[in-house]
Design a protein around this motif. Structure first.
Motif, PDB file in Angstrom:
ATOM      1  N   MET A   1       0.539  -1.273   0.348  1.00  0.00           N
ATOM      2  CA  MET A   1       0.101  -0.382  -0.025  1.00  0.00           C
ATOM      3  C   MET A   1       1.038   1.366  -0.225  1.00  0.00           C
ATOM      4  SD  MET A   1      -3.005   1.056  -0.021  1.00  0.00           S
ATOM      5  CE  MET A   1      -4.879   1.020   0.954  1.00  0.00           C
ATOM      6  N   PRO A   2       0.106   2.336  -0.872  1.00  0.00           N
ATOM      7  CA  PRO A   2       1.632   2.936  -0.933  1.00  0.00           C
ATOM      8  C   PRO A   2       1.217   4.286   0.278  1.00  0.00           C
ATOM      9  CG  PRO A   2      -0.683   3.009  -2.108  1.00  0.00           C
ATOM     10  CD  PRO A   2      -0.118   1.978  -1.810  1.00  0.00           C
ATOM     11  N   PRO A   3       1.989   5.049   1.014  1.00  0.00           N
ATOM     12  CA  PRO A   3       1.968   6.070   2.063  1.00  0.00           C
ATOM     13  C   PRO A   3       0.759   7.186   1.437  1.00  0.00           C
ATOM     14  CG  PRO A   3       4.288   5.913   0.876  1.00  0.00           C
ATOM     15  CD  PRO A   3       3.385   5.004   0.138  1.00  0.00           C
ATOM     16  N   PHE A   4       0.138   7.596   2.685  1.00  0.00           N
ATOM     17  CA  PHE A   4      -1.376   8.084   2.823  1.00  0.00           C
ATOM     18  C   PHE A   4      -1.348   9.344   1.916  1.00  0.00           C
ATOM     19  CE2 PHE A   4       1.652  10.327   5.971  1.00  0.00           C
ATOM     20  CZ  PHE A   4       1.402  11.326   5.976  1.00  0.00           C
ATOM     21  N   VAL A   6       0.315  10.132  -1.002  1.00  0.00           N
ATOM     22  CA  VAL A   6       0.671   9.688  -2.489  1.00  0.00           C
ATOM     23  C   VAL A   6      -0.776   8.793  -3.705  1.00  0.00           C
ATOM     24  CG1 VAL A   6       1.226   7.794  -4.536  1.00  0.00           C
ATOM     25  CG2 VAL A   6       2.953   9.025  -2.136  1.00  0.00           C
ATOM     26  N   GLY A   7      -0.986   9.517  -4.071  1.00  0.00           N
ATOM     27  CA  GLY A   7      -2.442   9.017  -4.404  1.00  0.00           C
ATOM     28  C   GLY A   7      -2.771   7.968  -5.101  1.00  0.00           C
ATOM     29  N   VAL A   8      -3.414   7.018  -6.222  1.00  0.00           N
ATOM     30  CA  VAL A   8      -3.728   6.020  -6.980  1.00  0.00           C
ATOM     31  C   VAL A   8      -2.911   5.914  -8.110  1.00  0.00           C
ATOM     32  CG1 VAL A   8      -4.796   4.080  -8.018  1.00  0.00           C
ATOM     33  CG2 VAL A   8      -5.283   5.105  -5.365  1.00  0.00           C
ATOM     34  N   GLY A   9      -3.993   7.405  -8.505  1.00  0.00           N
ATOM     35  CA  GLY A   9      -2.955   7.967 -10.185  1.00  0.00           C
ATOM     36  C   GLY A   9      -1.969   8.291 -10.136  1.00  0.00           C
ATOM     37  N   PHE A  10      -1.060   9.019  -8.720  1.00  0.00           N
ATOM     38  CA  PHE A  10       0.003   8.511  -8.815  1.00  0.00           C
ATOM     39  C   PHE A  10       1.334   6.855  -9.311  1.00  0.00           C
ATOM     40  CE2 PHE A  10       4.541   9.219  -6.893  1.00  0.00           C
ATOM     41  CZ  PHE A  10       4.265  10.100  -7.387  1.00  0.00           C
TER      42      PHE A  10
END
Length: 90
Positions: A1-4, A6-10
């Motif tokens: 899971m990416p850091p909070f 960072v959005g899914v689009g990124f």
């Protein structure tokens, strides 16, 4: 899971970039912050193999003064233009 922050689009953008750039699987890609000031240490670390090496810096202002201070941690530094400028101004 990416850091909070960072959005899914990124994350999708980064994944596409890595896929299309055809980076071999044995390579690692680092996304680092630091901008120009991060390079103040990177340059002498890459170019000076020991603390006895000498690097010539042209000091013209605050940014180059800061880079010299960082470089002095890793090698000997000659301040070329700074010394000439000081002798002219005195």
């Amino acid at each position: 899971m990416p850091p909070f922050h960072v959005g899914v689009g990124f994350v999708v953008l980064i994944m596409c970039m890595l896929i299309f750039s055809q980076i071999p699987p044995n390579y690692k890609v680092l996304f680092l912050q630091g901008g120009g000031t991060g390079q103040f240490a990177a340059v002498p670390l890459n170019l000076c193999s020991s603390s006895d090496d000498v690097a010539d810096y042209i000091v013209t202002g605050s940014w180059s003064s800061t880079s010299v201070q960082e470089a002095e941690k890793y090698c000997k530094v000659n301040r070329e233009f700074y010394q000439k400028l000081q002798s002219i101004l005195v």
